[in-house]
Design a protein around this motif. Structure first.
Motif, PDB file in Angstrom:
ATOM      1  N   ALA A 163      40.921  84.099 -67.425  1.00 29.37           N
ATOM      2  CA  ALA A 163      41.079  85.001 -68.565  1.00 29.37           C
ATOM      3  C   ALA A 163      40.882  86.454 -68.145  1.00 29.37           C
ATOM      4  CB  ALA A 163      40.085  84.626 -69.666  1.00 29.37           C
ATOM      5  N   LEU A 206      43.554  89.511 -68.391  1.00 34.63           N
ATOM      6  CA  LEU A 206      43.282  90.758 -69.102  1.00 34.63           C
ATOM      7  C   LEU A 206      43.451  91.965 -68.177  1.00 34.63           C
ATOM      8  CD1 LEU A 206      42.325  92.330 -71.573  1.00 34.63           C
ATOM      9  CD2 LEU A 206      39.962  91.892 -70.842  1.00 34.63           C
ATOM     10  N   ALA A 242      40.381  90.235 -76.524  1.00 30.29           N
ATOM     11  CA  ALA A 242      40.327  89.497 -75.263  1.00 30.29           C
ATOM     12  C   ALA A 242      39.049  89.839 -74.497  1.00 30.29           C
ATOM     13  CB  ALA A 242      41.560  89.816 -74.417  1.00 30.29           C
ATOM     14  N   GLU A 243      38.723  91.119 -74.432  1.00 26.40           N
ATOM     15  CA  GLU A 243      37.501  91.543 -73.737  1.00 26.40           C
ATOM     16  C   GLU A 243      36.271  90.928 -74.391  1.00 26.40           C
ATOM     17  OE1 GLU A 243      34.882  93.930 -71.192  1.00 26.40           O
ATOM     18  OE2 GLU A 243      36.849  92.976 -71.039  1.00 26.40           O
ATOM     19  N   ASN A 296      39.110  80.059 -74.995  1.00 24.05           N
ATOM     20  CA  ASN A 296      39.327  81.499 -74.889  1.00 24.05           C
ATOM     21  C   ASN A 296      40.372  81.824 -73.832  1.00 24.05           C
ATOM     22  OD1 ASN A 296      38.440  84.375 -75.452  1.00 24.05           O
ATOM     23  ND2 ASN A 296      38.033  84.248 -73.260  1.00 24.05           N
ATOM     24  N   ARG A 350      43.782  81.501 -75.260  1.00 18.65           N
ATOM     25  CA  ARG A 350      44.131  82.626 -76.139  1.00 18.65           C
ATOM     26  C   ARG A 350      44.446  83.883 -75.338  1.00 18.65           C
ATOM     27  NH1 ARG A 350      39.881  80.454 -79.253  1.00 18.65           N
ATOM     28  NH2 ARG A 350      38.390  81.846 -78.228  1.00 18.65           N
ATOM     29  N   VAL A 351      43.588  84.201 -74.374  1.00 14.14           N
ATOM     30  CA  VAL A 351      43.743  85.454 -73.635  1.00 14.14           C
ATOM     31  C   VAL A 351      45.010  85.442 -72.791  1.00 14.14           C
ATOM     32  CG1 VAL A 351      42.738  86.918 -71.831  1.00 14.14           C
ATOM     33  CG2 VAL A 351      41.282  85.977 -73.632  1.00 14.14           C
ATOM     34  N   THR A 352      45.283  84.341 -72.130  1.00 15.02           N
ATOM     35  CA  THR A 352      46.488  84.286 -71.291  1.00 15.02           C
ATOM     36  C   THR A 352      47.750  84.354 -72.142  1.00 15.02           C
ATOM     37  OG1 THR A 352      46.368  81.852 -71.246  1.00 15.02           O
ATOM     38  CG2 THR A 352      45.377  83.046 -69.396  1.00 15.02           C
ATOM     39  N   ASP A 398      47.987  85.899 -75.032  1.00 14.45           N
ATOM     40  CA  ASP A 398      48.089  87.297 -75.477  1.00 14.45           C
ATOM     41  C   ASP A 398      48.524  88.222 -74.343  1.00 14.45           C
ATOM     42  OD1 ASP A 398      47.432  86.720 -78.080  1.00 14.45           O
ATOM     43  OD2 ASP A 398      45.302  87.212 -77.869  1.00 14.45           O
TER      44      ASP A 398
END
Length: 389
Positions: A254, A258, A288-289, A326, A329-331, A333
């Motif tokens: 992740a 980011l 994301a952070e 998470n 989700r982050v990847t 996004d």
């Protein structure tokens, strides 16, 4: 990697700097080509082993690094940020050593651990079966005692490093009782042991996953770890640590995604502004952070419980579930931030997204993690406060 870390010792700080340097200079340049070609880079593990990375959480007297899990997991995170296949492989290798470290005799440890922890012998872990994934007690692979040997027969599915490992940590049934399972270390060149062709996977294509076949595989009694019937206990205890390993790799994945998204957002302009200056996109990056820092905090909390010798099974499940959900989700996004470019192989974020999915599945699906957490809540009576140190 842009993660900020507070490490417990100057030695740990130097170690993380070394790992970040190795990840950037040695792993990153090889990752995209290996993943594109479904190529297993065995030399990467030898390199990490010789640098002392593969044995970090184990005792120095056997060739390990003697590092706390709090440090080891952050090492895994650094590797996972640039090459998840190798990060997962390091975690699986550490899991393959766990039974020997925790239940092996002194003679067994002296004979096998130095080469295992030094990376000369790469391990794999055989627990799941085609019909017994989330319920390991339903396994059918058997180990029948025959004098001074055991004879193994059965099939093990979803084996990371399957067909490429030097030894296999195998759980097999030694009695008809549901928990009558024992643990064995089986050398890869043992007659009767073979691997099916590697699975064709969505992601982690640089990490071979194969079904292992045991056909009258004879191994000496001294390759059993612990007593007969200890296998399920060994497997479940190891899985708690393995789940933390996957949480670390997922957090690194992740973070790497980011970092890519932020770098792109600072350079790409639309309507006369950098896209990071558009509030809608900046909020995606901010979420994301926040998610990454929350996952890292949960992972380190569980690690510190383990390092203190306290129960950490519930927290390991929480960390694995939170970090891998998470990462998905982050990847996803990150691909969105890069737009059309994110959907191409010109940038690594599409690969990161494909790699994130399986992390919600292996080492116990996230639905299983929720079951573990729910059962733990049912048993919890009260919290506790422990003095560190």
């Amino acid at each position: 990697m842009t993660a900020r870390r507070v490490l417990p010792t100057p030695e740990a700080t130097d170690l993380l700097k070394l790992v970040r340097d190795l990840a950037t200079k040695e792993l990153l340049p090889r990752a995209a080509t290996a993943e594109r070609n479904d190529a297993f880079d065995r030399e990467a593990f030898r390199m990490l082993g010789r640098a002392g990375i593969l044995g970090l959480p184990y005792a120095e007297e056997y060739g390990g690094g003697g590092q706390p899990y709090e440090v080891y997991l952050q090492v895994l995170e650094e590797i996972g940020a640039v090459w998840a296949s190798v990060g997962v492989g390091v975690s699986v290798h550490a899991l393959s050593c766990f039974g020997l470290v925790s239940y092996g005799t002194e003679e067994q440890k002296q004979e096998w651990l130095p080469d295992m922890l030094g990376g000369e012998l790469l391990g794999a872990y055989c627990l799941s079966e085609p019909h017994a994934g989330s319920d390991p007690a339903a396994m059918r692979t058997t180990a029948r005692r025959d004098g001074d040997e055991y004879v193994l027969n059965g099939t093990k599915a979803w084996t990371t490093h399957g067909g490429r490992a030097d030894y296999y940590k195998v759980m097999a049934r030694t009695s008809d009782e549901r928990t009558g399972i024992s643990c064995f270390l089986v050398p890869a060149d043992t007659p009767g042991l073979s691997a099916d062709p590697a699975e064709h996977k969505m992601g982690l294509t640089g990490s071979p996953t194969a079904t292992m076949l045991f056909e009258n595989v004879r191994i000496p009694v001294e390759r059993r770890l612990g007593n007969e019937g200890d296998g399920l206990k060994i497997a479940l205890a190891g899985l708690d640590s393995g789940r933390l390993g996957i949480a670390a790799v997922a957090t690194g994945l992740a973070q790497g995604s980011l970092d890519q998204a932020v770098a792109y957002a600072k350079e790409r302009e639309t309507f006369g502004e950098r896209i990071i200056d558009h509030q809608g996109l900046a909020f995606i990056l901010a979420d994301a952070e926040a998610g990454i820092q929350a996952a890292r905090a949960m992972m380190l909390h569980a690690a510190r419980l383990k390092d203190a010798g306290l129960p950490f099974s519930k927290e390991a499940s929480i960390a694995k579930m939170v970090a891998t959900d998470n990462a998905m989700r982050v990847t996803t996004d990150a691909v969105q931030v890069l737009g059309g470019y994110g959907y191409t192989r010109d940038f690594p974020v599409e690969r990161y997204m494909r790699e994130a999915k399986v992390m919600q599945i292996f080492e116990g699906t996230n639905q299983i993690q929720r079951m573990v957490i729910g059962r733990a809540l049912d048993k919890d009576n009260n919290g506790s406060i422990t003095v560190a140190g």
